[in-house]
Design a protein around this motif. Structure first.
Motif, short mmCIF file in Angstrom:
data_model
loop_
_atom_site.label_atom_id
_atom_site.label_comp_id
_atom_site.label_asym_id
_atom_site.label_seq_id
_atom_site.Cartn_x
_atom_site.Cartn_y
_atom_site.Cartn_z
N TRP A 65 38.97 25.40 25.96
CA TRP A 65 39.57 24.89 27.20
C TRP A 65 40.43 23.67 26.90
N PHE A 66 39.87 22.79 26.10
CA PHE A 66 40.59 21.56 25.79
C PHE A 66 41.85 21.86 24.97
N SER A 67 41.70 22.69 23.97
CA SER A 67 42.86 22.93 23.12
C SER A 67 43.92 23.73 23.88
N HIS A 68 43.46 24.61 24.74
CA HIS A 68 44.41 25.36 25.55
C HIS A 68 45.21 24.41 26.42
N LEU A 69 44.52 23.40 26.91
CA LEU A 69 45.16 22.46 27.82
C LEU A 69 46.11 21.53 27.09
N CYS A 70 45.72 21.07 25.92
CA CYS A 70 46.47 19.99 25.28
C CYS A 70 47.35 20.42 24.14
N ARG A 71 47.20 21.62 23.69
CA ARG A 71 47.84 22.00 22.44
C ARG A 71 49.35 21.74 22.46
N ASP A 72 49.93 21.94 23.61
CA ASP A 72 51.39 21.89 23.66
C ASP A 72 51.96 20.49 23.74
N TRP A 73 51.19 19.55 24.21
CA TRP A 73 51.81 18.26 24.44
C TRP A 73 51.12 17.09 23.76
N LEU A 74 49.93 17.33 23.26
CA LEU A 74 49.18 16.19 22.76
C LEU A 74 49.75 15.64 21.45
N PHE A 75 50.32 16.51 20.66
CA PHE A 75 50.69 16.10 19.31
C PHE A 75 52.10 15.54 19.25
N GLU A 76 52.22 14.52 18.46
CA GLU A 76 53.52 13.87 18.26
C GLU A 76 54.49 14.86 17.63
N VAL A 77 54.02 15.49 16.56
CA VAL A 77 54.82 16.52 15.90
C VAL A 77 54.36 17.83 16.52
N PRO A 78 55.28 18.70 16.90
CA PRO A 78 54.85 19.98 17.47
C PRO A 78 53.88 20.68 16.52
N LEU A 79 52.79 21.12 17.07
CA LEU A 79 51.70 21.60 16.23
C LEU A 79 52.13 22.77 15.36
N GLY A 80 52.94 23.63 15.92
CA GLY A 80 53.38 24.80 15.15
C GLY A 80 54.15 24.40 13.91
N VAL A 81 55.06 23.46 14.10
CA VAL A 81 55.88 23.01 12.97
C VAL A 81 55.01 22.34 11.92
N LEU A 82 54.12 21.48 12.42
CA LEU A 82 53.23 20.76 11.52
C LEU A 82 52.37 21.75 10.73
N ALA A 83 51.86 22.74 11.46
CA ALA A 83 50.99 23.71 10.80
C ALA A 83 51.76 24.50 9.76
N ASP A 84 52.98 24.83 10.09
CA ASP A 84 53.81 25.56 9.12
C ASP A 84 53.97 24.75 7.85
N CYS A 85 54.33 23.47 8.05
CA CYS A 85 54.55 22.61 6.89
C CYS A 85 53.28 22.49 6.07
N LEU A 86 52.19 22.27 6.77
CA LEU A 86 50.92 22.08 6.08
C LEU A 86 50.54 23.35 5.32
N HIS A 87 50.75 24.45 5.98
CA HIS A 87 50.38 25.71 5.36
C HIS A 87 51.22 25.94 4.10
N GLU A 88 52.48 25.62 4.24
CA GLU A 88 53.38 25.78 3.09
C GLU A 88 52.90 24.91 1.92
N GLU A 89 52.57 23.66 2.27
CA GLU A 89 52.13 22.73 1.24
C GLU A 89 50.82 23.21 0.60
N LEU A 90 49.96 23.73 1.46
CA LEU A 90 48.67 24.20 0.98
C LEU A 90 48.85 25.38 0.03
N MET A 91 49.75 26.25 0.41
CA MET A 91 50.01 27.41 -0.43
C MET A 91 50.58 26.95 -1.78
N LEU A 92 51.45 25.93 -1.68
CA LEU A 92 52.08 25.40 -2.89
C LEU A 92 51.02 24.80 -3.82
N GLN A 93 50.12 24.03 -3.18
CA GLN A 93 49.05 23.41 -3.96
C GLN A 93 48.18 24.48 -4.61
#
Lengths: 420, 902
Positions: free
Chosen positions: B204-232
């Motif tokens: 419920w909470f994440s559904h409510l806040c996912r779109d606006w709570l994060f400074e960096v859009p979560l999708g973009v951040l997750a993409d970057c992180l995932h990329e970095e993780l894969m690289l590592q």
């Protein structure tokens, strides 16, 4: 728990294998042999279906250990190999691997000088027919036949030598039987060798033997065809030896200069650094045709591009001679200029540095003489290499260096035209 | 250089690589490959054959039990690079589910969580500031307040805000985060179990806040992180940035000299380049201090070549490549020549062995440059695609060939040679991963190397399965192929050229497993004017010591130190260099290995005598078993180990604070104000302090508090004489001796008697206390909060009279009673104000707990034995059951007191 048991079993087998590997990599053959017996024992208790991998592994490891173990003998080695072969047939070892086992056994025998045993083994292996004929198996079989052909060739050549040496003193009867035996060997060898060299590959040994056979019996056309095929068939790798064999054959046949040159020209195109290029250059330099002389210059320049020729006096003297000729005649200076233009940015550092001048002078005076001549002509009398070597040469009061200095000084304007 | 008169036979066909045949662990053993007529001689009756593999090589025996450190450990503590367990998802359930399937699951959620915790400002900076009023982090319970139209969860906010009508909207828009945190914790505890109802609140909470709570859009951040993780992760599986190795040995220019220069990276970030002069003795020793250069990036590769008596050293980091010139004379300082910067990480840097100041550079974008210090960069080729078939790896490599203007160009699929003068037109294929070289499926080029010092036209190519020796004059067909059986792909190789009498030696090195393998081959030997013979592998490969192997020879360490040491010595290898020393009868070989931690270790191998050439011809002669490796390190090596360890522990001591037992600062728990109390030191405290100071100055003892006329203190009671054992011991003793029944009878009668005695005693004390502390009673009444002392006495600092032992604990103490018994206050302690109920409340001891405390005390009051030394003020109150109501009323009134100016 049977799964767990299997897993543990597999793990212990793997551990055992890694111990073997470790021991072998540290050349502890006795230890490795001990572990291998454990490993084989463990396999006997294993009723799983994966037999092909381990049996090949046992063959490979066992062979290696027997080759190096301090207590192993040829007899034991042969025994092991025979066991592997019967084991392989029983356990439905891949036929290709079985063939490989045979071949390796033969190689081992050959390397230990047991030619007759090797021959027997080859004949035996040839007679085996089992399983479906895969492509790889077919290849291995062809190799087995080819090696048998090779051994036939060696016995042929042995008999030929006997015949040649004793031909005069032996009576006709004995002569005839030896001759018959020899022809017999020839036939067997020719059939098998002919087969393998049709397939694309590197068959230097087989081709040489086959051509030798053909030449002895005067079948020059067939020999030429075989060598042409070996050298020019595009399915074969670009093997320099194929061209060398052809060139040598043509030379033996007393072929025209033209055909020799064309054979070497192709070799020059694929391997510009081949040692035959010196012969090629000599041949071309002496030619009356301008085009060939020009090609000769190209060839010798190209040879000296390669690091392997850097300190070869012969090559440098070829170049020095030809360049000197051109400078004296003052004809075709353009040839040099053209060759030089693509090299002037790196030859000075590659060949004519002050460091090399010093070293060449110390290590090889004639090399430094030839190089200094070339440097003086190509780079002018102010070139570091020329200056150093001629100075040292004059100081050491060697006559040819004084001549060299004089020559370069006299022709300096011409030289400047080249380098400019 | 002559081409061999005859080559070993082989089939040749073009096409994709074959399927592997499943004998990988032993694929390199037991093969002769092919045979060739070795010595054609008319006099010999039989032809002699030589094998392609299996010929005799030189015998090299390790001189030491393990590798020995060459340099002292680099200063500062090494931080290991991430290990698989750091980024892999670890869960037993998941592991079971995945069992057999293979493939790793990366712990994406944990890493994202780390990011939020480590960089909260970047993650939710502004939103957090906007919302912080609406997130309640307290522990208080939730009440549902119904506001017309909106049903909201709201925490019980402090009474002030309850009272304040203005606060109402805020109250309805506040979320209690504690519950969410609990849910997260619960989720953490049940990792892998994704039953929905467990996480409904979170959903419920994440559904409510996912779109606006994060400074960096979560999708973009997750993409970057995932990329970095894969690289590592891919770096962990196979880090190709180290290809080539970051260690180089520059031999001294003088012939026969035993000195040289070791070029290696160092420093915490491996961004310092060292040129260290080394004297080669039995164990190599450093000479003088090294020339040092600080670079702006981690050094990935150090390449060196000698041209015209000068060494050129190329250094590659991700975005910079530099070149140094080192004059051959020892003691002369290296000169930096030039640096280039690349936009894309460089993957290769090789130095020309032909022309001074020429290098080849490749970048991951698929570009190859010829870099000349004099003329600058010349782009030879740009092709982001791989050459022969498609492969995702951006790794490219280039090296020089026998022709100074022809460079090789490699990617994972093969090698090409191209002419720098006309790179587009003139090129040919040197090596292809395919049927041509008999490759396996999945085989990829790992390291190509020009073997110019051994033979001007030969090339070494390693893949993860095999080693190939190629000849430029016969491209595509390997002169030699051998399955190396190494566990990790060989990223480093070092050539020690031989000559016509000695084999060429190549040391192969892997990174992650630190493996080192010495292999020997004969390359086109000249024999008595006859043309050279083809390439042959000589002897069997030999495993060399690894850095981690010396762990067992080090002095025994404490377990945690051992673990640290294990980690350090097990760091992936980062480079390799080797020196061959020919010294009359005894030849020796020194192999240096560099680890990612910056450690350089070395091992020496010796060869007893040069093998006679004749023996080398006879291939299968069983060679004598080599000398066994020494079991223990020599004294010199042991000394090295000790010195190295000492230096390591000295360097690592300072920053390793985390290994100390954790200490908590109470400053974080209590503010200074809390500790002082709201009213400052009371008169009593001041008096006591003054007294203490005075006594301390006099060096005396405080025997009684009598001087304080104002403060008549209850004398500490003598401890209850403990004539009997505690009941448990007594019972156990009885049980042991077998008369348990007897004990029980004794016990029942004893407890009766004991109760009676205790009652009597208590009464006696009460009487006595009343008589003595009449003033105290009045004092108590004057201070309304005195009643609370009863609560606090257990938590207060035990103040024993000097010289008196702490009273032993009471028999049969229940948990409820144990606190007062453990630390009986000698008196209404002078520090009582310090622990007054107010400060306690400030400290956040909640009301409920205070109640619990009182409950405990009431139970205690009812209990049979009285605590012997309870101050009368407490005892009197505690004995009276009704005091509870008084206390509670007191505590209620107390709540408002501070506000009332108390």
């Amino acid at each position: 728990s049977s799964y767990e048991h299997k897993l543990n079993f597999k793990k212990s087998k793997e551990a055992c294998l890694s111990y073997i590997q470790d021991a072998m990599l540290q050349k502890q053959w006795e230890r490795a042999a001990e572990f291998l017996t454990f490993y084989v024992e463990s396999l006997e208790k294993d009723y799983s279906r994966e037999h092909v991998g381990p049996s090949e592994m046992i063959w490979r490891i066992g062979t290696e250990i027997l080759c190096h173990h301090s207590h192993s003998s040829m007899k034991e080695f042969n025994c092991f190999m025979e066991q592997m072969k019967t084991f392989g047939v029983k356990r439905y070892l891949k036929a290709s691997i079985l063939n490989a086992v045979c071949l390796e056994h033969v190689f081992h025998l050959l390397c230990n000088g047991q030619i007759d045993e090797a021959y027997q083994n080859l004949s035996l292996a040839e007679s085996w027919r089992f399983g479906e004929q895969t492509a790889i198996q077919n290849k291995e079989m062809k190799l087995i036949q080819a090696y048998r052909g090779l051994l036939d060739y060696y016995s042929w050549s042995k008999q030929k030598n006997i015949l040649l040496e004793h031909g005069k003193c032996l009576d006709g009867f004995a002569d005839l039987s030896v001759e018959q035996e020899m022809h017999n060997c020839f036939r067997k060898a020719a059939v098998n060798l002919k087969e393998i060299i049709k397939i694309p590959g590197v068959w230097d040994l087989f081709v040489k033997c086959y051509v030798d056979l053909l030449e002895f019996y005067g079948d020059h056309n067939e020999a030429r065809q075989v060598l042409n095929e070996y050298a020019y068939n595009s399915k074969f790798p670009a093997n320099p030896n194929a061209h060398v064999y052809l060139y040598q054959f043509l030379k033996r046949q007393g072929e025209s200069k033209k055909s020799l040159i064309s054979a070497l020209k192709i070799l020059h195109d694929i391997v510009p650094s081949h040692e035959l290029m010196i012969d090629f250059n000599t041949m071309l330099r002496k030619s009356k045709k301008r085009k060939r002389r020009r090609l000769g210059l190209e060839v010798i320049f190209a040879v000296l591009d390669y690091a392997g020729w850097k300190e070869n006096v012969k090559a440098w003297s070829c170049l020095a001679r030809q360049v000197k000729q051109i400078v004296i005649s003052e004809k075709h200076l353009g040839w040099i200029k053209k060759e030089w233009s693509s090299r002037k940015d790196w030859w000075p550092a590659f060949h004519f540095s002050r460091y090399l001048a010093k070293r060449n002078w110390q290590e090889n005076e004639s090399l430094s003489y030839e190089k200094a001549l070339v440097a003086g002509i190509l780079l002018g009398k102010d070139c570091k290499y020329f200056k150093y070597v001629s100075h040292q040469g004059c100081k050491a009061q060697v006559k040819r260096f004084r001549m060299l200095k004089k020559f370069v000084n006299r022709h300096n304007p011409v030289c400047l035209r080249i380098s400019g | 250089m002559e081409f061999p008169a005859a080559l070993f036979s082989s089939y040749f066909s073009a096409g994709p690589p074959r399927e592997e045949d499943g004998s990988a662990p032993a694929a390199g053993w037991g093969e002769h490959g092919q045979v060739l007529e070795g010595r054609p001689g008319p006099r010999q009756a039989q032809p002699a054959f030589v094998p392609r593999r299996g010929g005799t090589g030189e015998t090299w025996d390790p001189a030491e039990a393990a590798a020995v450190p060459v340099l002292p450990p680099s200063a500062g503590c090494w931080i290991p690079s991430p290990a698989p367990q750091d980024i892999l998802y670890r869960n037993s359930l998941c592991r079971e589910l995945r069992a057999g399937k293979g493939g790793a699951t990366l712990d994406f959620a944990k890493q994202l969580g780390h990011f939020f915790v480590d960089h909260p400002e970047d993650a939710f900076g502004s939103m957090g500031r906007l919302l912080h009023k609406n997130f309640h982090l307290g522990n208080s319970k939730l009440t549902v307040s119904i506001i017309p139209g909106v049903a909201a969860l709201a925490p019980t906010v402090p009474p002030t805000s309850v009272l304040s009508s203005l606060q109402r909207p805020a109250r309805s828009s506040t979320i209690r985060m504690t519950a969410l945190m609990e849910d997260i914790d619960r989720l953490e505890a049940r990792r892998g179990c994704h039953r929905q109802h467990l996480a409904s609140r979170l959903r419920w909470f994440s559904h409510l806040c996912r779109d606006w709570l994060f400074e960096v859009p979560l999708g973009v951040l997750a993409d970057c992180l995932h990329e970095e993780l894969m690289l590592q992760w891919s770096d962990l599986l196979f880090d190709d940035s180290l290809t080539g190795g970051a260690l180089a040995w520059l031999p001294s220019g003088d012939v026969g000299s035993r000195t040289g220069c070791l070029v290696h990276p160092g420093g915490l970030a491996m961004n310092h380049l060292f040129f260290q002069d080394v004297v080669l003795e039995k164990l190599p020793c450093t000479q003088g201090s090294p020339a040092q250069f600080e670079l702006s990036g981690r050094i990935r590769q150090v390449a060196a070549a000698r041209v015209d008596g000068e060494d050129f050293v190329g250094v590659r980091s991700d975005y910079h490549c530099g070149v140094w010139r080192v004059p051959a004379r020892t003691g002369t300082a290296p000169t930096p020549l030039q640096v280039i910067h690349t936009d894309v990480p460089a993957s290769c840097l090789t130095v020309s062995p032909h022309l001074p100041g020429e290098l080849a550079v490749c970048t991951q974008s698929g570009t190859i440059y010829l870099w000349s210090v004099e003329t600058g960069l010349q782009q030879l080729r740009h092709d982001p695609q791989t050459m022969f078939f498609r492969d995702h790896s951006p790794w490219r490599w280039s090296d020089f060939t026998t022709h100074p203007r022809v460079l090789s160009y490699a990617d994972r699929t093969g090698l090409q040679c191209l002419d720098a003068r006309a790179p587009k037109k003139c090129h040919f294929d040197l090596f292809k991963v395919g049927e041509e070289a008999g490759c396996q499926k999945g085989e990829r080029v790992v390291l190509p190397m020009y073997l110019g010092r051994a033979h001007p036209s030969q090339y070494l190519v390693t893949t993860q399965f095999s080693v190939y020796v190629l000849d430029e004059r016969l491209p595509l067909v390997p002169m030699l192929k051998w399955a190396h059986m190494m566990k990790a792909p060989p990223l480093f190789a070092h050539l020690m050229p031989g000559d016509s009498r000695r084999s060429h030696k190549v040391v192969l090195g892997a990174s992650r497993t630190q493996e080192l393998l010495l292999m020997q081959y004969w390359g086109e030997r000249w024999r008595d004017g006859a043309p050279g013979s083809a390439c042959q592998l000589a002897g069997t490969p030999q495993k060399l010591h690894t850095i981690s192997g010396c762990l067992e020879h080090l002095p025994t360490q404490l377990p945690h130190r051992h673990h640290l040491l294990q980690q350090r010595l097990g760091a992936p290898a980062a480079g390799l260099a080797a020196v061959l020393q020919e010294d009359g009868t005894c030849n020796s070989m020194l192999v240096f290995q560099l680890s990612e931690a910056g450690d350089v270790f070395c091992q020496r191998l010796t060869q007893e005598a040069a093998p006679p050439l004749e023996k080398a011809e006879h291939s299968q002669e069983p060679c004598a078993s080599p000398q066994p490796t020494p079991a223990v390190p020599s004294p010199a090596a042991a000394l090295r180990y000790r010195r190295w360890l000492r230096a390591l522990s000295r360097d690592c001591r300072e920053p390793s604070q985390h290994t100390w037992p954790p200490s908590l600062s109470q400053r974080r728990l209590f503010t200074r104000k809390d500790l002082e109390g709201s009213t400052g030191p009371s008169a009593l405290q001041r008096q006591v302090r003054q007294l203490l100071r005075q006594v301390m100055q006099e060096g005396g003892r405080i025997q009684h508090w009598e001087p304080m006329a104002l403060q008549p203190l209850a004398l500490p009671q003598p401890p209850e004489p403990t004539g009997v054992q505690d009941p448990l011991s007594a019972r156990l003793t009885a049980a042991w001796s077998g008369d348990c029944e007897q004990w029980w009878e004794d016990r029942t009668s004893f407890s009766m008697a004991q109760r009676q005695r205790a009652l009597r005693e208590r009464r006696r004390r009460q009487k006595r206390a009343r008589g003595r502390s009449s003033l105290s009673a009045s004092f108590t009444s004057s201070l309304t909060y005195q009643s609370e002392l009863s609560e606090l006495s257990d938590a207060g600092p035990a103040l024993f009279s000097p010289g008196r032992p702490p009273p032993p604990s009471q028999e049969g103490s229940s948990p409820a009673r144990s606190p007062p018994a453990r630390s009986p206050p000698a008196s209404p302690a002078p520090g009582e104000a310090l622990l007054s109920s107010q400060s306690l409340r400030h400290r956040g001891i909640p009301k409920e707990r205070r109640k619990t405390l009182r409950d405990y005390l009431s139970v205690w009051a009812e209990g049979p034995p009285d605590p012997p030394d309870l101050p009368v003020s407490q005892a009197s109150q505690l004995c009276i059951p009704s005091s509870q109501s008084q206390l509670s009323s007191a505590s209620q009134t107390r709540r408002k007191r501070p506000r009332m100016g108390f």
